[in-house]
Design an enzyme around this catalytic site. Structure first.
Site, PDB file in Angstrom:
ATOM      1  N   HIS A 249     -15.093 143.405 112.843  1.00  0.00           N
ATOM      2  CA  HIS A 249     -15.404 143.854 111.483  1.00  0.00           C
ATOM      3  C   HIS A 249     -16.570 143.035 110.939  1.00  0.00           C
ATOM      4  O   HIS A 249     -16.480 141.820 110.820  1.00  0.00           O
ATOM      5  CB  HIS A 249     -14.174 143.695 110.572  1.00  0.00           C
ATOM      6  CG  HIS A 249     -13.175 144.791 110.756  1.00  0.00           C
ATOM      7  ND1 HIS A 249     -12.408 145.292 109.738  1.00  0.00           N
ATOM      8  CD2 HIS A 249     -12.843 145.503 111.852  1.00  0.00           C
ATOM      9  CE1 HIS A 249     -11.635 146.256 110.193  1.00  0.00           C
ATOM     10  NE2 HIS A 249     -11.870 146.393 111.481  1.00  0.00           N
TER      11      HIS A 249
ATOM     12  N   LYS B 197      -5.886 133.673 105.900  1.00  0.00           N
ATOM     13  CA  LYS B 197      -6.170 132.327 106.411  1.00  0.00           C
ATOM     14  C   LYS B 197      -4.999 131.621 107.107  1.00  0.00           C
ATOM     15  O   LYS B 197      -5.191 130.570 107.720  1.00  0.00           O
ATOM     16  CB  LYS B 197      -6.660 131.427 105.260  1.00  0.00           C
ATOM     17  CG  LYS B 197      -8.043 131.764 104.785  1.00  0.00           C
ATOM     18  CD  LYS B 197      -9.099 131.299 105.771  1.00  0.00           C
ATOM     19  CE  LYS B 197     -10.417 132.000 105.609  1.00  0.00           C
ATOM     20  NZ  LYS B 197     -10.761 132.957 106.634  1.00  0.00           N
TER      21      LYS B 197
ATOM     22  N   TYR C 117      -9.764 145.432  99.888  1.00  0.00           N
ATOM     23  CA  TYR C 117      -8.992 144.569  98.985  1.00  0.00           C
ATOM     24  C   TYR C 117      -9.190 145.119  97.580  1.00  0.00           C
ATOM     25  O   TYR C 117     -10.304 145.054  97.050  1.00  0.00           O
ATOM     26  CB  TYR C 117      -9.512 143.131  99.030  1.00  0.00           C
ATOM     27  CG  TYR C 117      -9.185 142.367 100.297  1.00  0.00           C
ATOM     28  CD1 TYR C 117      -8.058 141.568 100.367  1.00  0.00           C
ATOM     29  CD2 TYR C 117     -10.023 142.422 101.406  1.00  0.00           C
ATOM     30  CE1 TYR C 117      -7.753 140.837 101.523  1.00  0.00           C
ATOM     31  CE2 TYR C 117      -9.724 141.699 102.565  1.00  0.00           C
ATOM     32  CZ  TYR C 117      -8.587 140.914 102.609  1.00  0.00           C
ATOM     33  OH  TYR C 117      -8.296 140.196 103.744  1.00  0.00           O
TER      34      TYR C 117
ATOM     35  N   TYR D  50     -14.524 133.605 104.350  1.00  0.00           N
ATOM     36  CA  TYR D  50     -13.707 134.640 104.986  1.00  0.00           C
ATOM     37  C   TYR D  50     -13.885 134.637 106.508  1.00  0.00           C
ATOM     38  O   TYR D  50     -12.895 134.744 107.251  1.00  0.00           O
ATOM     39  CB  TYR D  50     -14.034 136.031 104.403  1.00  0.00           C
ATOM     40  CG  TYR D  50     -12.976 137.057 104.737  1.00  0.00           C
ATOM     41  CD1 TYR D  50     -11.914 137.313 103.872  1.00  0.00           C
ATOM     42  CD2 TYR D  50     -13.013 137.749 105.951  1.00  0.00           C
ATOM     43  CE1 TYR D  50     -10.918 138.222 104.195  1.00  0.00           C
ATOM     44  CE2 TYR D  50     -12.031 138.658 106.284  1.00  0.00           C
ATOM     45  CZ  TYR D  50     -10.982 138.903 105.403  1.00  0.00           C
ATOM     46  OH  TYR D  50     -10.004 139.799 105.727  1.00  0.00           O
TER      47      TYR D  50
ATOM     48  N   PRO E 183      -1.429 135.342 101.594  1.00  0.00           N
ATOM     49  CA  PRO E 183      -2.187 136.023 102.656  1.00  0.00           C
ATOM     50  C   PRO E 183      -3.506 136.661 102.212  1.00  0.00           C
ATOM     51  O   PRO E 183      -4.226 137.215 103.047  1.00  0.00           O
ATOM     52  CB  PRO E 183      -1.209 137.118 103.135  1.00  0.00           C
ATOM     53  CG  PRO E 183      -0.216 137.279 102.047  1.00  0.00           C
ATOM     54  CD  PRO E 183      -0.152 136.006 101.284  1.00  0.00           C
TER      55      PRO E 183
HETATM   56  P1  RFL Z   1       5.306 130.649 112.911  1.00  0.00           P
HETATM   57  O1  RFL Z   1       4.614 131.914 113.292  1.00  0.00           O
HETATM   58  O2  RFL Z   1       6.225 130.668 111.763  1.00  0.00           O
HETATM   59  O3  RFL Z   1       6.056 130.127 114.210  1.00  0.00           O
HETATM   60  C1  RFL Z   1       6.976 129.044 114.139  1.00  0.00           C
HETATM   61  C2  RFL Z   1       7.975 129.215 115.255  1.00  0.00           C
HETATM   62  O4  RFL Z   1       8.891 128.112 115.232  1.00  0.00           O
HETATM   63  C3  RFL Z   1      10.213 128.602 115.391  1.00  0.00           C
HETATM   64  N1  RFL Z   1      11.152 127.618 114.804  1.00  0.00           N
HETATM   65  C4  RFL Z   1      11.834 126.720 115.535  1.00  0.00           C
HETATM   66  N2  RFL Z   1      11.861 126.494 116.850  1.00  0.00           N
HETATM   67  C5  RFL Z   1      12.699 125.494 117.284  1.00  0.00           C
HETATM   68  N3  RFL Z   1      13.463 124.750 116.455  1.00  0.00           N
HETATM   69  C6  RFL Z   1      13.452 124.958 115.124  1.00  0.00           C
HETATM   70  N4  RFL Z   1      14.201 124.224 114.321  1.00  0.00           N
HETATM   71  C7  RFL Z   1      12.605 125.974 114.620  1.00  0.00           C
HETATM   72  N5  RFL Z   1      12.346 126.439 113.370  1.00  0.00           N
HETATM   73  C8  RFL Z   1      11.469 127.431 113.513  1.00  0.00           C
HETATM   74  C9  RFL Z   1      10.211 129.952 114.700  1.00  0.00           C
HETATM   75  O5  RFL Z   1      11.246 130.801 115.179  1.00  0.00           O
HETATM   76  C10 RFL Z   1       8.822 130.471 115.063  1.00  0.00           C
HETATM   77  O6  RFL Z   1       8.812 131.232 116.249  1.00  0.00           O
HETATM   78  O7  RFL Z   1       4.241 129.470 112.632  1.00  0.00           O
HETATM   79  P2  RFL Z   1       2.819 129.186 113.330  1.00  0.00           P
HETATM   80  O8  RFL Z   1       2.921 129.269 114.822  1.00  0.00           O
HETATM   81  O9  RFL Z   1       2.290 127.964 112.684  1.00  0.00           O
HETATM   82  O10 RFL Z   1       1.907 130.444 112.900  1.00  0.00           O
HETATM   83  C11 RFL Z   1       1.555 130.661 111.560  1.00  0.00           C
HETATM   84  C12 RFL Z   1       1.368 132.160 111.289  1.00  0.00           C
HETATM   85  O11 RFL Z   1       2.521 132.844 111.744  1.00  0.00           O
HETATM   86  C13 RFL Z   1       1.126 132.447 109.790  1.00  0.00           C
HETATM   87  O12 RFL Z   1       0.266 131.478 109.232  1.00  0.00           O
HETATM   88  C14 RFL Z   1       0.486 133.837 109.563  1.00  0.00           C
HETATM   89  O13 RFL Z   1       1.339 134.858 109.995  1.00  0.00           O
HETATM   90  C15 RFL Z   1       0.151 134.052 108.085  1.00  0.00           C
HETATM   91  N6  RFL Z   1      -0.411 135.380 107.819  1.00  0.00           N
HETATM   92  C16 RFL Z   1      -1.743 135.643 108.081  1.00  0.00           C
HETATM   93  N7  RFL Z   1      -2.539 134.702 108.626  1.00  0.00           N
HETATM   94  C17 RFL Z   1      -3.838 134.983 108.942  1.00  0.00           C
HETATM   95  O14 RFL Z   1      -4.553 134.086 109.430  1.00  0.00           O
HETATM   96  N8  RFL Z   1      -4.401 136.244 108.758  1.00  0.00           N
HETATM   97  C18 RFL Z   1      -3.663 137.252 108.228  1.00  0.00           C
HETATM   98  O15 RFL Z   1      -4.171 138.378 108.149  1.00  0.00           O
HETATM   99  C19 RFL Z   1      -2.288 136.967 107.830  1.00  0.00           C
HETATM  100  N9  RFL Z   1      -1.527 137.928 107.294  1.00  0.00           N
HETATM  101  C20 RFL Z   1       0.391 136.386 107.265  1.00  0.00           C
HETATM  102  C21 RFL Z   1      -0.213 137.655 107.011  1.00  0.00           C
HETATM  103  C22 RFL Z   1       1.737 136.177 106.980  1.00  0.00           C
HETATM  104  C23 RFL Z   1       2.487 137.195 106.419  1.00  0.00           C
HETATM  105  N10 RFL Z   1       3.854 136.922 106.172  1.00  0.00           N
HETATM  106  C24 RFL Z   1       4.912 137.721 106.636  1.00  0.00           C
HETATM  107  C25 RFL Z   1       4.219 135.629 105.610  1.00  0.00           C
HETATM  108  C26 RFL Z   1       0.525 138.684 106.453  1.00  0.00           C
HETATM  109  C27 RFL Z   1       1.879 138.453 106.125  1.00  0.00           C
HETATM  110  C28 RFL Z   1       2.616 139.586 105.470  1.00  0.00           C
HETATM  111  C1  PHB Z   2      -3.003 142.282 107.810  1.00  0.00           C
HETATM  112  O1  PHB Z   2      -3.625 143.148 108.450  1.00  0.00           O
HETATM  113  O2  PHB Z   2      -1.778 142.105 107.958  1.00  0.00           O
HETATM  114  C2  PHB Z   2      -3.730 141.458 106.808  1.00  0.00           C
HETATM  115  C3  PHB Z   2      -5.096 141.553 106.730  1.00  0.00           C
HETATM  116  C4  PHB Z   2      -5.782 140.796 105.778  1.00  0.00           C
HETATM  117  C5  PHB Z   2      -5.087 139.960 104.946  1.00  0.00           C
HETATM  118  C6  PHB Z   2      -3.703 139.843 105.038  1.00  0.00           C
HETATM  119  C7  PHB Z   2      -3.007 140.599 105.980  1.00  0.00           C
HETATM  120  O3  PHB Z   2      -5.770 139.237 104.008  1.00  0.00           O
END
Ligand code: RFL
Ligand code: PHB
Length: 389
Positions: A72, A296, A200, A384, A292
């Site tokens: 993108h 980031k 957005y 971004y 989100p």
């Molecule tokens: P995770 O993915 O939470 O993984 C942590 C893992 O640790 C396990 N765990 C344990 N394991 C052993 N012992 C324990 N006591 C434990 N406790 C927990 C868990 O089961 C899990 O498997 O953390 P990690 O690896 O640091 O990754 C971070 C990302 O997952 C998170 O920052 C992103 O998903 C945030 N996020 C976004 N980030 C972006 O960079 N770009 C995006 O577009 C974006 N969109 C989003 C998002 C997060 C969202 N939600 C649901 C919060 C959109 C959404 C809706």
């Molecule tokens: C997504 O595709 O899940 C997404 C994209 C951009 C954002 C947050 C989530 O800022």
């Protein structure tokens, strides 16, 4: 059991660190609380910075991402029917890639299985000890049996609800937090995305985001009150609210269909300081959370992994502690910049329940300023696409 680096958490942070360390011959054990299927079923991030893409390639897991990820070169912002395209390529010479976190995690698990590195799933009662001793200890249970690992270092990659962060003594830990008075209701639907880039949208009815996973899979979000229950949101209600918030030309061409996933995520900004304690190093959501809006979360997790990987590689190849000693300061410097950006984007684009007509006018003025000022657009685009590591 004994390993060089024990990684708590088999999410994207932990798995990426494991693959990078493998490339320099450092062995790891990953401990994960959930089953592999559970981890792979989570729908989360969708946008990868260039730095993240490069780390996947460096770790030897970039092939499918390069083949299937969608580049993108820009994104659309809207305020009512006012629109502004932020041209990443023209403003920064860089781009982002749409490739879902689910796919990233899938590729990392496949690579880990391929090298035969141990990943222990459904572990319980993880306890981290001896962080100030020559060897750290990690105790846990699996299938009701007690196990112990001795290791040189522990990487706390266990997300916001993990145990690693709380191993840092409470009197030595400072937590900074901002909880937002709304959540994001997200759906996934097998429909063509409404636009070729993300939208957005701020509107009188609140925020909406049009994102995607591939040419026939759309990911859409709307801001909703925290008190809402996902069960009370029918697909029809979602589509109608979503349409009312995006620019009218996009609403007219929107293709709707049944949702295949629907969930509400609360929005929070959070940082834990320090990010290291003795032989423990926190990475990703274990140490910090962003709303989100700026995409980031996963990307900031990846920059932590980059700093920690470089520091561990230096330690094992040159016997130098310099990188490990500098980890916390280096990681936090970038973390706070992504916190600022995510907070700013969230404020620019959402409706706050206590927002006055004055606040709304200021929001619109900020949008108008962005529309008229290329330097402001470049500042947004620079953040971004991702700040340098
Ligand atoms: P995770 O993915 O939470 O993984 C942590 C893992 O640790 C396990 N765990 C344990 N394991 C052993 N012992 C324990 N006591 C434990 N406790 C927990 C868990 O089961 C899990 O498997 O953390 P990690 O690896 O640091 O990754 C971070 C990302 O997952 C998170 O920052 C992103 O998903 C945030 N996020 C976004 N980030 C972006 O960079 N770009 C995006 O577009 C974006 N969109 C989003 C998002 C997060 C969202 N939600 C649901 C919060 C959109 C959404 C809706
Ligand atoms: C997504 O595709 O899940 C997404 C994209 C951009 C954002 C947050 C989530 O800022």
């Amino acid at each position: 059991m004994r390993t060089q680096v024990c990684i708590i958490g088999g999410g994207p942070s932990g798995l990426l660190l494991g693959q990078l360390l493998h490339t320099v011959g450092v062995d790891t054990i990953v401990l994960e609380r959930q089953s592999k299927d559970h981890v792979l079923s989570r729908i989360r991030a969708g946008v990868l910075e260039r730095g993240f893409q490069n780390l996947m390639i460096q770790a030897g897991v970039g092939d499918r991402m390069i083949a299937e990820g969608i580049i993108h070169d820009g994104t659309l912002l809207s305020n009512g029917d006012e629109k502004l395209r932020i041209d990443f390529k023209a403003l920064t010479g860089s781009h982002v890639m749409v490739y879902g976190q689910t796919e990233v995690t899938h590729d990392l698990y496949a690579a880990r299985d391929n090298i035969g590195a141990p990943t222990l799933h459904q572990v319980e009662h993880v306890e981290i000890d001896n962080l100030d001793q020559p060897q750290a200890t990690v105790r846990f249970q699996q299938n009701g049996e007690q196990h112990e690992i001795t290791c040189d270092y522990v990487a706390g990659c266990d997300g916001f609800h993990g145990v690693s962060r709380t191993t840092i003594p409470v009197e030595k830990r400072r937590e900074f937090e901002k909880v937002y008075p709304f959540g994001w209701l997200g759906i996934l639907s097998e429909t063509p995305p409404v636009d070729h880039e993300l939208i957005y949208a701020n509107s009188e009815r609140g925020f909406a985001l049009a994102s995607m996973r591939n040419p026939n899979l759309s990911r859409y979000y709307i801001q909703c009150p925290l008190s809402d229950d996902v069960k009370d949101w029918s697909d029809d209600a979602f589509w109608s609210e979503f349409k009312s918030r995006i620019p009218s030309d996009a609403a007219e061409r929107l293709v709707t269909g049944p949702s295949i996933e629907k969930s509400i995520a609360p929005l929070r900004s959070f940082v834990c300081e320090p990010m290291s304690w003795g032989r423990l190093f926190l990475c990703g959501d274990a140490a910090h959370i962003v709303p989100p809006t700026g995409a980031k979360g996963l990307n900031t997790a990846a920059s932590d992994i980059h700093y920690l990987f470089e520091a561990l590689a230096e330690k094992y190849s040159e016997r130098s502690d310099a990188g490990l000693n500098a980890y916390c300061e280096k990681a936090l410097a970038r973390v706070w910049k992504t916190q600022r950006f995510s907070w700013w984007m969230t404020n620019l684009l959402h409706h706050f329940p206590d927002q006055t007509s004055f606040d709304r006018r200021v929001q619109s003025a900020e949008f108008a300023f962005l529309q008229s000022n290329e330097d402001a657009q470049r500042a947004l685009a620079t953040n971004y696409v991702g700040l340098p590591y």
